[in-house]
Design an enzyme around this catalytic site. Structure first.
Site, PDB file in Angstrom:
ATOM      1  N   ASP A  66     -14.349  -9.877 -24.584  1.00 20.21           N
ATOM      2  CA  ASP A  66     -14.878  -9.781 -23.218  1.00 20.21           C
ATOM      3  C   ASP A  66     -16.390  -9.928 -23.180  1.00 20.21           C
ATOM      4  O   ASP A  66     -16.936 -10.713 -22.407  1.00 20.21           O
ATOM      5  CB  ASP A  66     -14.501  -8.436 -22.579  1.00 20.21           C
ATOM      6  CG  ASP A  66     -13.052  -8.099 -22.808  1.00 20.21           C
ATOM      7  OD1 ASP A  66     -12.279  -9.037 -23.050  1.00 20.21           O
ATOM      8  OD2 ASP A  66     -12.701  -6.902 -22.762  1.00 20.21           O
TER       9      ASP A  66
ATOM     10  N   HIS B 181       8.004  -7.441  -3.790  1.00 18.74           N
ATOM     11  CA  HIS B 181       6.699  -7.807  -4.364  1.00 18.74           C
ATOM     12  C   HIS B 181       6.807  -9.114  -5.143  1.00 18.74           C
ATOM     13  O   HIS B 181       7.216  -9.100  -6.309  1.00 18.74           O
ATOM     14  CB  HIS B 181       6.193  -6.688  -5.276  1.00 18.74           C
ATOM     15  CG  HIS B 181       5.746  -5.488  -4.501  1.00 18.74           C
ATOM     16  ND1 HIS B 181       4.474  -5.340  -4.024  1.00 18.74           N
ATOM     17  CD2 HIS B 181       6.431  -4.402  -4.078  1.00 18.74           C
ATOM     18  CE1 HIS B 181       4.376  -4.215  -3.348  1.00 18.74           C
ATOM     19  NE2 HIS B 181       5.552  -3.618  -3.364  1.00 18.74           N
TER      20      HIS B 181
ATOM     21  N   CYS C  82       5.204  -6.202   1.624  1.00 22.31           N
ATOM     22  CA  CYS C  82       5.597  -4.794   1.678  1.00 22.31           C
ATOM     23  C   CYS C  82       4.895  -4.082   2.843  1.00 22.31           C
ATOM     24  O   CYS C  82       5.198  -4.354   3.996  1.00 22.31           O
ATOM     25  CB  CYS C  82       5.347  -4.134   0.328  1.00 22.31           C
ATOM     26  SG  CYS C  82       6.185  -2.557   0.161  1.00 22.31           S
ATOM     27  N   TYR C  83       3.910  -3.228   2.564  1.00 20.94           N
ATOM     28  CA  TYR C  83       3.172  -2.587   3.666  1.00 20.94           C
ATOM     29  C   TYR C  83       2.594  -3.640   4.607  1.00 20.94           C
ATOM     30  O   TYR C  83       2.607  -3.486   5.821  1.00 20.94           O
ATOM     31  CB  TYR C  83       2.044  -1.727   3.083  1.00 20.94           C
ATOM     32  CG  TYR C  83       1.223  -0.977   4.130  1.00 20.94           C
ATOM     33  CD1 TYR C  83       1.675   0.218   4.661  1.00 20.94           C
ATOM     34  CD2 TYR C  83      -0.006  -1.487   4.575  1.00 20.94           C
ATOM     35  CE1 TYR C  83       0.925   0.896   5.616  1.00 20.94           C
ATOM     36  CE2 TYR C  83      -0.752  -0.820   5.526  1.00 20.94           C
ATOM     37  CZ  TYR C  83      -0.284   0.383   6.041  1.00 20.94           C
ATOM     38  OH  TYR C  83      -1.023   1.043   6.977  1.00 20.94           O
TER      39      TYR C  83
ATOM     40  N   LYS D 205      -7.261 -10.003 -19.349  1.00 22.01           N
ATOM     41  CA  LYS D 205      -7.651 -10.449 -20.693  1.00 22.01           C
ATOM     42  C   LYS D 205      -7.257 -11.895 -20.999  1.00 22.01           C
ATOM     43  O   LYS D 205      -8.050 -12.667 -21.530  1.00 22.01           O
ATOM     44  CB  LYS D 205      -7.017  -9.504 -21.712  1.00 22.01           C
ATOM     45  CG  LYS D 205      -7.332  -9.785 -23.152  1.00 22.01           C
ATOM     46  CD  LYS D 205      -8.714  -9.363 -23.550  1.00 22.01           C
ATOM     47  CE  LYS D 205      -8.792  -7.909 -23.888  1.00 22.01           C
ATOM     48  NZ  LYS D 205     -10.118  -7.413 -24.157  1.00 22.01           N
TER      49      LYS D 205
ATOM     50  N   GLY E 209       0.838  -1.199   0.000  1.00 22.80           N
ATOM     51  CA  GLY E 209       0.000   0.000   0.000  1.00 22.80           C
ATOM     52  C   GLY E 209       0.867   1.239   0.000  1.00 22.80           C
ATOM     53  O   GLY E 209       2.069   1.161   0.284  1.00 22.80           O
TER      54      GLY E 209
ATOM     55  N   GLU F  84       4.492 -10.734  -6.390  1.00 27.06           N
ATOM     56  CA  GLU F  84       3.391 -10.869  -7.351  1.00 27.06           C
ATOM     57  C   GLU F  84       3.696 -10.283  -8.716  1.00 27.06           C
ATOM     58  O   GLU F  84       2.970 -10.539  -9.670  1.00 27.06           O
ATOM     59  CB  GLU F  84       2.112 -10.233  -6.765  1.00 27.06           C
ATOM     60  CG  GLU F  84       2.119  -8.704  -6.625  1.00 27.06           C
ATOM     61  CD  GLU F  84       2.758  -8.199  -5.322  1.00 27.06           C
ATOM     62  OE1 GLU F  84       3.637  -8.891  -4.783  1.00 27.06           O
ATOM     63  OE2 GLU F  84       2.396  -7.093  -4.874  1.00 27.06           O
TER      64      GLU F  84
END
Ligand code: XMP
Length: 514
Positions: A227, A169, A80-81, A370, A54, A171
């Protein structure tokens, strides 16, 4: 009951990527605001909890926090945060500022268990950092499991309880081994089962749609893109013939797009499709509008007007509108969990919706990217012809004409764009490119054709590669293909005497020009 991971969002721009990595490990997850209460979390019954990063410092006024009992409810991973929050709850000092670390860092594993099992002890790996505050020494009862040059406590874990923290991070793609770290948390600490698939996603979403809609009638705004086709197929599975798809000819479509969509849809989808010709309505609303955001909201509002009129003209009582909204539409228009992220563009189907509309939205793909939507589409049995199409934005050619939109400019752009795509296809490159399109610039330049001076418009060509539309690189065309495209456009399209190729990546540019 299958495993479920709760991701608490502290406002990081990467929170959805955490969910995505968890999905890639085939474990079910949901993102919720960090303000969820302990009672709510207990009832949700997570197999594991991930605290996102964050933008705040844990010491900032109104910084989102957590209660210490959170750490007892399930295995916890703080990123992280999230890690700094664990440190603070557990009595360690979080140092403000000083050693800021942004970008790539080399992390050294000091303990090869837990998050780093499968990593060699002392092994270094590349990780993405983005933090100002840091932790100088681990809280009582915790041990350091990785460090980096700028940061002695880059990762920690509790000595006996399943609580972990990482300062980097895992991710993001810039942490290449991040997926392994997250999998170690999911399968090692949380004992999660890898049972979540596109098929399971479809089943859950179908059940949600059935519960939300009851026996009401539903309409779906179909654009011909991936989509909305996938959203329609999924909702059709839930409500069958109570779904009517509405394809709006906005006047902002590409050459022959309407015929193409009607044909492909008729051949493959087996659903009721109504086409509405609303070109005059859209073009009247756009007349004289130059500002990109005003264009986007005008288009978003007109779409809703058209849907409402279509429903009342058909004497239907449809109260639900299905949209193929994706995560990038949401994050760029606003923050999905109500957190602090900046509006980049108002996507027509999110921030551009008209206030006071009568429909309740059904957006089954709202949390997917996507490429994940394409997989869901394949699982639903949609043909590659639909699933593999390049993305085309709802506001269509209006956001590819920089300046006000008119029929004559649309004709020029349509002709040039068709040549561009035709040449890409005949060079066998369509499937190697994520998205390609032409942009008509409000700039005129001097040229010479035959013996005549010309003073005409410049056309920009854009082609990018991406996996999810969140980041993108420009496509390295072979020069002879670019030469052929440029030559044909300048010779065949009246009104264009110069062609340029866009070599900007996202970020800092975006894919569309408006
Ligand atoms: P940007 O330009 O934001 O685009 O880098 C990312 C992807 O989103 C598409 N896009 C939209 N799609 N409604 C849509 O349905 C919109 O308002 C919209 N704006 C951008 C864009 O074409 C690209 O694929």
């Amino acid at each position: 009951m299958t495993s479920r991971i709760l991701i608490l969002d502290y406002g990081s721009q990467y929170t959805q990527l955490i969910a995505r990595r968890v999905r890639e490990a085939r474990v079910y997850s949901e993102i919720h605001p960090s303000s969820r209460t302990l009672t709510w979390i207990r009832e949700w019954n997570p197999s594991g909890i991930i605290l996102s990063g964050g933008p705040n410092s844990v010491y900032a006024e109104n910084a989102p926090g957590a209660e210490r009992e959170l750490l007892d409810l399930a295995p916890v991973l703080g990123i992280c945060y999230g890690m700094q929050l664990i440190a603070q709850l557990e009595g360690a000092e979080v140092r403000r500022g000083g050693k800021r670390e942004y970008g790539r860092a080399e992390v050294t594993v000091t303990e090869r268990n837990g998050l780093f099992s499968g990593f060699g002890g002392g092994e270094r790996f590349a990780a993405w950092m983005s933090h100002g505050d840091h932790i100088e020494s681990p809280p009582p009862g915790y041990v350091t499991t990785a460090s980096s040059g700028g940061n002695p406590v880059t990762a920690f874990r509790h000595e006996s309880r399943p609580i972990f923290g990482v300062q980097f991070h895992p991710e993001v793609a810039h942490t290449p081994r991040g997926g392994e770290i997250i999998a170690n948390f999911l399968f090692g600490a949380c004992k999660a089962d890898a049972s979540w698939t596109a098929g399971a996603f479809i089943q859950t979403e179908v059940e949600k749609v059935v519960a939300a809609v009851g026996d009401a009638n539903v309409i779906c705004g179909l654009s011909g893109g991936v989509d909305s086709a996938v959203a329609a197929a999924l909702v059709h599975r839930a409500v069958g013939d109570r779904l009517t798809c509405i394809f709006v000819d906005t006047g902002l479509l590409r050459l022959h797009e309407r015929e193409q969509v009607e044909r492909t849809f008729g051949e493959h989808m087996g659903m009721r499709l109504v086409t509405i010709d609303a070109a005059d309505q859209f073009l009247d609303a756009l007349a004289g509008v130059e500002d990109p955001e005003t264009k986007r909201t005008s288009i978003g509002h007109t779409f809703i007007d058209v849907f409402e009129n279509a429903v009342s003209a058909a004497g239907s009582d449809a109260k639900f509108l299905v949209q193929g909204t994706l995560y990038p539409d949401v994050i760029e228009s606003s923050s999905p969990a109500g957190g602090p992220s900046v509006t980049i563009k108002t996507h027509h189907n999110v921030g551009g919706l008209r206030p006071g509309m009568t429909f309740t939205l059904i957006e089954p793909l709202r949390e997917l990217f996507k490429d994940e939507v394409r997989n869901v589409g394949r699982e639903l049995g949609l043909p590659e012809e639909i699933v593999g199409r390049h993305p085309f934005p709802g506001p269509g050619l209006a956001i590819r004409i920089l300046s006000d939109v008119s029929r004559s400019k649309l004709d020029v752009l349509r002709a040039a764009d068709a040549i561009y795509l035709e040449e890409i296809r005949s060079a066998g490159l369509y499937d190697s490119i994520w998205q390609a399109f032409a942009v008509l610039l409000p700039v005129r330049s001097v040229g010479v054709m035959g013996d005549e001076r010309t003073y005409e418009n410049v056309l920009g060509l854009r082609a990018v590669n991406s996996t999810d539309g969140m980041t993108a690189d420009w496509f390295p065309f072979p020069h002879e293909v670019l030469a052929r495209i440029s030559n044909r456009i300048i010779n065949e399209v009246g009104g264009v005497n110069r062609v340029v190729y866009d070599i900007s990546s996202k970020p800092p540019s975006t894919i569309e020009w408006e």
